[in-house]
Design a protein around this motif. Structure first.
Motif, PDB file in Angstrom:
ATOM      1  N   THR A  88       0.839  -1.199   0.000  1.00 53.20           N
ATOM      2  CA  THR A  88       0.000   0.000   0.000  1.00 53.20           C
ATOM      3  C   THR A  88       0.871   1.246   0.000  1.00 53.20           C
ATOM      4  N   LEU A  89       0.274   2.343  -0.403  1.00 53.93           N
ATOM      5  CA  LEU A  89       1.002   3.601  -0.528  1.00 53.93           C
ATOM      6  C   LEU A  89       0.056   4.747  -0.203  1.00 53.93           C
ATOM      7  N   GLN A  90       0.459   5.625   0.708  1.00 59.56           N
ATOM      8  CA  GLN A  90      -0.334   6.792   1.085  1.00 59.56           C
ATOM      9  C   GLN A  90       0.186   8.011   0.322  1.00 59.56           C
ATOM     10  N   VAL A  91      -0.677   8.607  -0.502  1.00 59.58           N
ATOM     11  CA  VAL A  91      -0.281   9.723  -1.364  1.00 59.58           C
ATOM     12  C   VAL A  91      -1.142  10.941  -1.075  1.00 59.58           C
ATOM     13  N   LEU A  92      -0.505  12.101  -0.949  1.00 61.45           N
ATOM     14  CA  LEU A  92      -1.200  13.369  -0.747  1.00 61.45           C
ATOM     15  C   LEU A  92      -0.864  14.294  -1.903  1.00 61.45           C
ATOM     16  N   THR A  93      -1.899  14.806  -2.577  1.00 57.21           N
ATOM     17  CA  THR A  93      -1.667  15.644  -3.747  1.00 57.21           C
ATOM     18  C   THR A  93      -2.816  16.621  -3.925  1.00 57.21           C
ATOM     19  N   PHE A  94      -2.727  17.442  -4.973  1.00 53.88           N
ATOM     20  CA  PHE A  94      -3.788  18.393  -5.277  1.00 53.88           C
ATOM     21  C   PHE A  94      -4.840  17.758  -6.178  1.00 53.88           C
ATOM     22  N   GLN A  95      -6.038  18.295  -6.116  1.00 60.10           N
ATOM     23  CA  GLN A  95      -7.109  17.867  -6.996  1.00 60.10           C
ATOM     24  C   GLN A  95      -6.650  17.971  -8.447  1.00 60.10           C
ATOM     25  N   GLY A  96      -6.860  16.909  -9.200  1.00 61.43           N
ATOM     26  CA  GLY A  96      -6.529  16.920 -10.612  1.00 61.43           C
ATOM     27  C   GLY A  96      -5.131  16.438 -10.932  1.00 61.43           C
ATOM     28  N   TYR A  97      -4.244  16.376  -9.939  1.00 58.33           N
ATOM     29  CA  TYR A  97      -2.873  15.961 -10.208  1.00 58.33           C
ATOM     30  C   TYR A  97      -2.742  14.453 -10.390  1.00 58.33           C
ATOM     31  N   VAL A  98      -3.655  13.704  -9.805  1.00 57.46           N
ATOM     32  CA  VAL A  98      -3.703  12.253  -9.991  1.00 57.46           C
ATOM     33  C   VAL A  98      -5.161  11.877 -10.207  1.00 57.46           C
ATOM     34  N   GLU A  99      -5.455  11.279 -11.336  1.00 51.42           N
ATOM     35  CA  GLU A  99      -6.824  10.878 -11.647  1.00 51.42           C
ATOM     36  C   GLU A  99      -6.916   9.354 -11.729  1.00 51.42           C
ATOM     37  N   TYR A 100      -8.030   8.838 -11.238  1.00 56.30           N
ATOM     38  CA  TYR A 100      -8.235   7.383 -11.166  1.00 56.30           C
ATOM     39  C   TYR A 100      -9.478   6.942 -11.929  1.00 56.30           C
ATOM     40  N   GLY A 101     -10.036   7.825 -12.760  1.00 54.96           N
ATOM     41  CA  GLY A 101     -11.227   7.503 -13.521  1.00 54.96           C
ATOM     42  C   GLY A 101     -12.509   7.947 -12.870  1.00 54.96           C
ATOM     43  N   GLY A 102     -12.434   8.570 -11.702  1.00 51.98           N
ATOM     44  CA  GLY A 102     -13.644   8.990 -10.996  1.00 51.98           C
ATOM     45  C   GLY A 102     -14.343  10.153 -11.646  1.00 51.98           C
ATOM     46  N   THR A 103     -13.594  11.091 -12.234  1.00 52.35           N
ATOM     47  CA  THR A 103     -14.188  12.236 -12.914  1.00 52.35           C
ATOM     48  C   THR A 103     -14.536  11.898 -14.354  1.00 52.35           C
ATOM     49  N   SER A 104     -13.654  11.170 -15.010  1.00 55.80           N
ATOM     50  CA  SER A 104     -13.862  10.726 -16.379  1.00 55.80           C
ATOM     51  C   SER A 104     -13.124   9.406 -16.563  1.00 55.80           C
TER      52      SER A 104
END
Length: 420
Positions: A88-104
């Motif tokens: 597992t990996l805990q990642v903290l970033t800004f909105q839009g910097y990492v996308e997982y298919g949730g928005t599109s």
């Protein structure tokens, strides 16, 4: 770059803005029909400092506001190779910097990483640097992507670890100019892998005022709502008042800060706009009296593609580069290094640049949907890139150089007084 107490710009899929129907954005914004905002910005203006409880107590002897020497934190992985992933990996970033298919469903550069490495990412996303600072101080993260204002604080306080760049395959493809930014390299040690970057330009209508100093004149203007916009005013003063001796617009003496704030304030009229989101900027230039603005190449391209003739000043510009960093004591260092390796690759930076409307740090990403972003940000123009004044966190020790400068808290306070 953001605003005290306000959200960082929301990210919107580039295709939604630059597609056949999206070119009517400026006109739609005038009618209030567009609900999306444009690309990401750089540092938020009021990143919450690491809390005292999170600050090392070893005592560096540094004066308040100076840049403490980072705690000697060894790279958690040997340089020979990356070990077995922890799962597992805990990642903290800004909105839009990492996308997982949730928005599109078309925007997903997280799944390929998980499939390739077996490291399951627990993603935490925020909108502002102040949010990120608070989350990082209170949580347990392996990797974080702070903007320069917060990155400088994390490095100074020993909250992120120096990196073994031999384990990051894409690092060698990133231009030297970005790799060696002062906020990412301290005392010969690398603390950040550049990810996305942008620049602030003065844009104007054809036939209108075009000198950078015109942004601060009596004519209505739109200026990015961030204390770091003081640096842009300082940069303009560097060309008109050489006696001030401004060398680095992000490291200003008290007298230089006073002069930059005075320039911002003296002709600020009721029609000046301090914008937080791309939508506010578009509305100001479409429906209001504003004819000159501080904007991104993305915005300029958007207006041109919408049939609105706009030009940009060729004067020196400020910019920023957001980077990936490794927490000082990551629970999953092997997965974290795999993450840094992935996020430096063209495979990850290409969709990220296209989605955010920013430039990829790795020029190998300049293909497909990211090609347009690379063109408008002049990614492959190394000579132009050298002239960009990239943001660093203002500090009392002038960024580690001799002299006495103002720190970020001073900038935030002066900006609050200016924008009421």
């Amino acid at each position: 770059m953001g605003l005290v107490g306000r959200d960082r710009l929301r990210r919107a899929r580039l295709g939604a803005l630059l597609g056949a129907g999206g070119l009517a954005l400026a006109a739609c914004a005038q009618a209030g029909a567009v609900s999306v905002a444009g690309p990401a910005r750089g540092p938020s203006p009021s990143a919450t400092p690491v809390t005292p409880a999170e600050t090392p107590t070893s005592g560096s002897g540094a004066a308040p506001g100076s840049t403490p020497t980072p705690a000697p934190t060894p790279a958690p992985t040997p340089s020979a190779s990356i070990g077995k992933g922890e799962g597992t990996l805990q990642v903290l970033t800004f909105q839009g910097y990492v996308e997982y298919g949730g928005t599109s469903s078309r925007a997903n550069w997280l799944a390929p990483f998980e499939q390739e490495t077996g490291c399951v990412v627990k993603l935490d996303r925020v909108r502002t640097s102040e949010e990120m600072a608070a989350r990082f101080a209170a949580g347990s993260y392996d990797a974080v992507s702070p903007a320069p204002d917060l990155a400088g604080e994390l490095v100074a306080r020993g909250k992120v670890a120096p990196l073994d760049t031999a384990l990051v395959a894409g690092y060698k493809h990133i231009p030297k100019r970005l790799r060696e930014l002062p906020g990412l390299r301290v005392d010969g040690r690398v603390y950040g892998i550049p990810y996305l970057w942008g620049v602030n330009q003065v844009v104007h209508e054809e036939g209108g005022p075009k000198e950078p100093s015109a942004l601060y004149g009596a004519a209505p203007a739109a200026i990015r709502n961030s204390p770091l916009s003081i640096a842009d005013a300082a940069l303009a003063l560097g060309g008109t008042r050489p006696e001030l001796g401004i060398e680095d617009p992000f490291q200003l003496t008290p007298a230089q800060l006073d002069a930059a704030v005075k320039l911002l304030a003296e002709d600020a009229g009721p029609d000046r706009v301090y914008w937080d989101s791309s939508l506010e900027l578009v509305r100001a230039l479409s429906a209001g009296p504003v004819r000159i603005a501080q904007a991104l190449p993305y915005h300029l391209d958007l207006f041109r593609r919408a049939g609105r003739p706009m030009k940009a000043s060729e004067a020196p510009v400020t910019g920023w580069a957001d980077a990936w960093m490794l927490a000082a004591r990551p629970a999953s260092p092997n997965c974290a290094y795999r993450w840094l390796n992935w996020m430096s690759s063209a495979s990850a930076q290409r969709p990220a640049a296209a989605w955010t409307g920013l430039a990829p740090a790795n020029p190998e990403a300049c293909g497909g949907h990211a090609r347009r972003m690379c063109e408008i940000y002049r990614v492959r123009d190394s000579r132009w890139l050298r002239d960009v004044r990239f943001a660093t966190r203002p500090t009392r020790d002038c960024g580690g150089r001799s002299g006495e400068c103002t720190d970020y808290a001073d900038w935030v306070e002066r900006w609050k007084q200016l924008v009421k």
